[in-house]
Each structure stands twice: as structure tokens, then as C-alpha cells.
Design an enzyme around this catalytic site. Structure first.
Site, PDB file in Angstrom:
ATOM      1  N   THR A 134      52.106 -17.410  76.205  1.00 32.96           N
ATOM      2  CA  THR A 134      52.969 -17.588  76.194  1.00 32.96           C
ATOM      3  C   THR A 134      54.067 -16.398  76.636  1.00 32.96           C
ATOM      4  O   THR A 134      53.517 -15.263  76.088  1.00 32.96           O
ATOM      5  CB  THR A 134      53.782 -18.176  74.857  1.00 32.96           C
ATOM      6  OG1 THR A 134      55.075 -18.457  74.812  1.00 32.96           O
ATOM      7  CG2 THR A 134      53.579 -17.344  73.635  1.00 32.96           C
ATOM      8  N   ASP A 135      55.250 -16.426  77.213  1.00 38.90           N
ATOM      9  CA  ASP A 135      56.087 -15.106  77.247  1.00 38.90           C
ATOM     10  C   ASP A 135      56.672 -14.882  75.872  1.00 38.90           C
ATOM     11  O   ASP A 135      57.094 -13.541  76.062  1.00 38.90           O
ATOM     12  CB  ASP A 135      57.158 -15.757  78.287  1.00 38.90           C
ATOM     13  CG  ASP A 135      58.041 -16.659  78.063  1.00 38.90           C
ATOM     14  OD1 ASP A 135      57.747 -17.231  76.897  1.00 38.90           O
ATOM     15  OD2 ASP A 135      59.160 -16.983  78.638  1.00 38.90           O
ATOM     16  N   GLU A 136      56.544 -15.599  74.871  1.00 46.81           N
ATOM     17  CA  GLU A 136      57.202 -15.219  73.733  1.00 46.81           C
ATOM     18  C   GLU A 136      56.359 -13.889  73.136  1.00 46.81           C
ATOM     19  O   GLU A 136      57.144 -13.379  72.100  1.00 46.81           O
ATOM     20  CB  GLU A 136      57.082 -16.435  72.863  1.00 46.81           C
ATOM     21  CG  GLU A 136      57.921 -17.454  73.191  1.00 46.81           C
ATOM     22  CD  GLU A 136      58.443 -18.663  72.239  1.00 46.81           C
ATOM     23  OE1 GLU A 136      58.575 -18.041  71.091  1.00 46.81           O
ATOM     24  OE2 GLU A 136      58.636 -19.683  72.339  1.00 46.81           O
ATOM     25  N   TYR A 159      55.000 -17.390  64.998  1.00 44.21           N
ATOM     26  CA  TYR A 159      54.165 -18.182  66.418  1.00 44.21           C
ATOM     27  C   TYR A 159      53.749 -17.163  67.088  1.00 44.21           C
ATOM     28  O   TYR A 159      52.774 -17.110  67.822  1.00 44.21           O
ATOM     29  CB  TYR A 159      55.065 -19.252  66.972  1.00 44.21           C
ATOM     30  CG  TYR A 159      54.685 -19.654  68.368  1.00 44.21           C
ATOM     31  CD1 TYR A 159      53.352 -20.176  68.556  1.00 44.21           C
ATOM     32  CD2 TYR A 159      55.548 -19.545  69.570  1.00 44.21           C
ATOM     33  CE1 TYR A 159      53.048 -20.453  69.939  1.00 44.21           C
ATOM     34  CE2 TYR A 159      55.063 -19.518  70.691  1.00 44.21           C
ATOM     35  CZ  TYR A 159      53.626 -20.230  71.019  1.00 44.21           C
ATOM     36  OH  TYR A 159      53.112 -20.654  72.285  1.00 44.21           O
ATOM     37  N   LYS A 163      50.123 -15.689  68.631  1.00 42.95           N
ATOM     38  CA  LYS A 163      49.632 -15.732  69.890  1.00 42.95           C
ATOM     39  C   LYS A 163      49.345 -14.544  70.573  1.00 42.95           C
ATOM     40  O   LYS A 163      48.531 -14.055  71.490  1.00 42.95           O
ATOM     41  CB  LYS A 163      50.644 -16.373  70.820  1.00 42.95           C
ATOM     42  CG  LYS A 163      50.773 -17.973  70.634  1.00 42.95           C
ATOM     43  CD  LYS A 163      49.694 -18.595  71.030  1.00 42.95           C
ATOM     44  CE  LYS A 163      49.168 -18.799  72.357  1.00 42.95           C
ATOM     45  NZ  LYS A 163      47.938 -19.611  72.813  1.00 42.95           N
TER      46      LYS A 163
END
Length: 352
Positions: A134-136, A159, A163
Site C-alpha cells: 500500500t501507499d500508506e 495498519y 504493512k
């Protein structure tokens, strides 16, 4: 016929990927999914009897099961979608995210490494382990600029931290052991079969039944929206011709403020399903207390994927969101069966 082990293939992005490969042909899919709240066999009903789809109910952290599947089916690759993926849920219960996203990914990597090492040289050369992220993991952007593959990791939620840890493990297994890995980091996905805790399907559901539409903070948090079909094509492209050890960012070139997304959904629904009293659904918008640690802006620079691998997104935000709204309107039975489970559209992630 190529065989893939796809983990998390009953979830939103994973199921779209599986359905697309089986529709296009040439692939045999071994689909391993734990069937947590976001995994849904209903999504895979159309391929239930497909001889090229083998569904296995299980956990990526079950090393014995994963090793058995690898040795029995001899896949040429693993695509890892399996993850706890909702920021609000990670605020309420971070331990589950560490268990699946970190410990589970480590177990999967170790099984993949043992299988790869034991394979004949020709199979070793063909094998790929693709990790979907993810870009997060990159944190929050200011008003300008985009994340690139060289952006530093600055995760701000449990989260995204989990990741980020799994991304680092994948990188380490390539550089330490030589495992042929690939990583993709994507922007916010939307489209068919998405679990209704996420912004777009949640707003569609609530707007249809006339409930308030909760918008965090001032509604001006920005996300880069990526249609799930475009994302799945990017993953396949990376799997087939990406350079091992590399990271590829996947974006939609579709930055929108959250409030713009919600208003667009209201407008589309008003056109397709006008309310009986004639009122506009924008009147249902309700600004609520912001999410703890809410990142202000994400945006992905996908130039590497485009220039090196020739990928292009096919959907604009306007075409993709229209297709998405139409899909949910046409598949209310699927939506209702999902909502008959433990999630009822309530707000999550408020414990902080």
C-alpha cells in the site's frame, strides 16, 4: 497452463485478480484465504466449479498447510494479497494486524524460500513471489509531490506499520537469500466486491438507505483513487515482466478530496435512483470527528511502472466510479449478504 498460489484471493482485490485471470484463461489458481470478515466466498461463486480454481480455507501462517500446497501444486509464483487492511480496525485492534501482516507474511516467505530452494533450476528461474502492499507505508504528503519507489517509509497507523514491516521482510528475503521477490505499492482501490467498511461502498450503502454519510474531519483529506481492474492488470504485468527485487508503485492519477468522492457518489445515485421525496443525497453528509492520526494526502507516481513495463490505467475516476456505483446497484443481493455478517456499517477506529 501456469499455476499460481494466490493468498487472500477471496478478499476485494485478490478476488478481482483471481476472477480476471480465470476469465482470461491460461491460469490455474490455488486460492488460499482465511475467510475473515472481509473474505467472501460469494464473490467467487461464479468460479466455484471451475476446474482451474482450487479454493483452500486456511491461514498463510499455517506453515504445514502452505508447504503442502506448494509441494502438491508446484506453482510458478505466489501473489500475496492476504492482509488485514482497514486503518480503523487497526486502531481498535493492532495485534491482529501484526499477526497476519507481519508474522503471517514471514511464515509465507519461509515456506516459499524452502520450496524455491528445493525446485529444479529451471523452475527456480521462473518462480516469482509478488507481495501486494500500500501507499500508506510512505506516510502523509504535503500539498504537492507524489510518492515514488524511493520515498522513505513513515507509517502513521498500526495498519501501515504492519504493512511496512512486511514490505521490509520481502526485501530482506530477496537480498539475504536471493528469493525472487517483487513488491507493488498501490493507491486507494475501489470497484466491485469491496467490503462496505471502506469509504466508497459504505457511502453507496448508506446513501441508498437514507442514513447519514459520515465524513471525517473537514473532508479535505486527499487520496489517489485506483480502479481495481487497473490495479489487477498492473499486478499481472509486474508478475510477468517485472525485475526481481524491484518495487513498483501503482497509482490511478486520480487525486480527489474525500468530500468530492462522497458528493460524486450522491450525484450518481440521485441520477440513477432518485429519492421518493425528491431531496438530494448531499443533504445526508455529516462531518464527524476525524480519525486519529489521519494522513492528509496520498498520491502515487507510477512512472516507473508505465515507462519500464508499459502499463496504463484504462479507467478515469469518472468512468470508474460510475461503473462502481452501477455494480453495487445491480448487486444488492451480494451487498446484503455481506451486511448480514458481523459488520453493520458502524464507525470503527474511535478508541484512540
Amino acid at each position: 497452463m501456469k499455476t499460481l498460489l494466490v493468498t487472500g484471493g477471496a478478499g476485494f482485490i485478490g478476488a478481482n485478480f483471481v476472477l480476471g485471470l480465470l476469465r482470461d484463461g491460461g491460469w490455474r489458481i490455488v486460492n488460499l484465504d482465511k475467510l475473515t470478515y472481509a473474505g467472501n466466498l460469494d464473490t467467487l461463486a461464479g468460479v466455484k466449479n471451475d476446474p482451474n480454481h482450487v479454493f483452500v480455507h486456511g491461514d498463510i501462517g499455517d506453515r504445514e498447510l502452505v508447504a503442502k500446497l506448494l509441494n502438491e501444486h508446484k506453482p510458478t509464483g505466489i501473489v500475496n494479497f492476504a492482509a488485514e487492511s482497514h486503518v480503523d480496525r487497526s486502531i481498535d485492534g493492532p495485534a491482529d494486524f501484526v499477526q497476519t501482516n507481519v508474522v503471517g507474511t514471514l511464515a509465507l516467505l519461509e515456506c516459499a524460500l524452502a520450496y524455491w530452494r528445493a525446485s529444479p533450476l529451471a523452475q527456480q528461474d521462473a518462480f516469482r513471489f509478488l507481495h501486494v502492499s500500500t501507499d500508506e507505508v510512505y506516510g502523509s504528503l504535503g500539498p504537492v509531490g507524489r510518492f515514488t519507489e524511493e520515498s522513505p517509509y513513515q507509517p502513521n497507523s498500526p495498519y501501515s506499520a504492519s504493512k511496512a514491516a512486511s514490505d521490509h521482510l520481502v526485501r530482506a528475503f530477496h537480498h539475504t537469500y536471493g528469493l525472487p521477490t517483487l513488491t507493488t505499492n498501490c493507491s486507494n482501490n475501489y470497484g466491485p466486491y469491496q467490503f462496505p467498511e471502506k469509504l466508497i461502498p459504505l457511502m453507496i450503502h448508506k446513501a441508498l438507505v437514507g442514513e447519514k454519510l459520515p465524513v471525517y474531519g473537514d473532508g479535505r483529506n486527499v487520496r489517489d483513487w485506483l480502479y481495481v481492474g487497473d490495479h489487477c492488470r498492473a499486478i499481472l504485468r509486474v508478475l510477468e515482466i517485472g525485475r526481481t527485487g524491484e518495487v513498483y508503485n501503482v497509482g490511478g492519477d486520480a487525486e480527489r478530496e474525500n468530500i468530492v468522492v462522497v458528493k460524486t457518489i450522491c450525484k450518481l445515485l440521485d441520477e440513477r435512483r432518485p429519492r421518493q421525496d425528491g431531496s438530494k443525497r448531499e443533504s445526508l453528509i455529516n462531518y464527524v470527528k476525524d480519525r486519529p492520526g489521519h494522513d492528509r494526502r496520498y498520491a502515487i507516481e507510477a512512472g516507473k511502472l508505465k515507462s519500464q513495463l508499459g502499463w496504463r490505467q484504462l479507467e478515469s475516476f469518472e468512468s470508474g466510479i460510475a461503473k462502481t456505483v452501477d455494480w453495487y446497484l445491480d448487486n444488492q443481493d451480494w451487498c446484503q449478504r455481506v451486511l448480514d455478517g458481523s459488520y453493520r456499517g458502524e464507525r470503527l477506529g474511535v478508541v484512540a
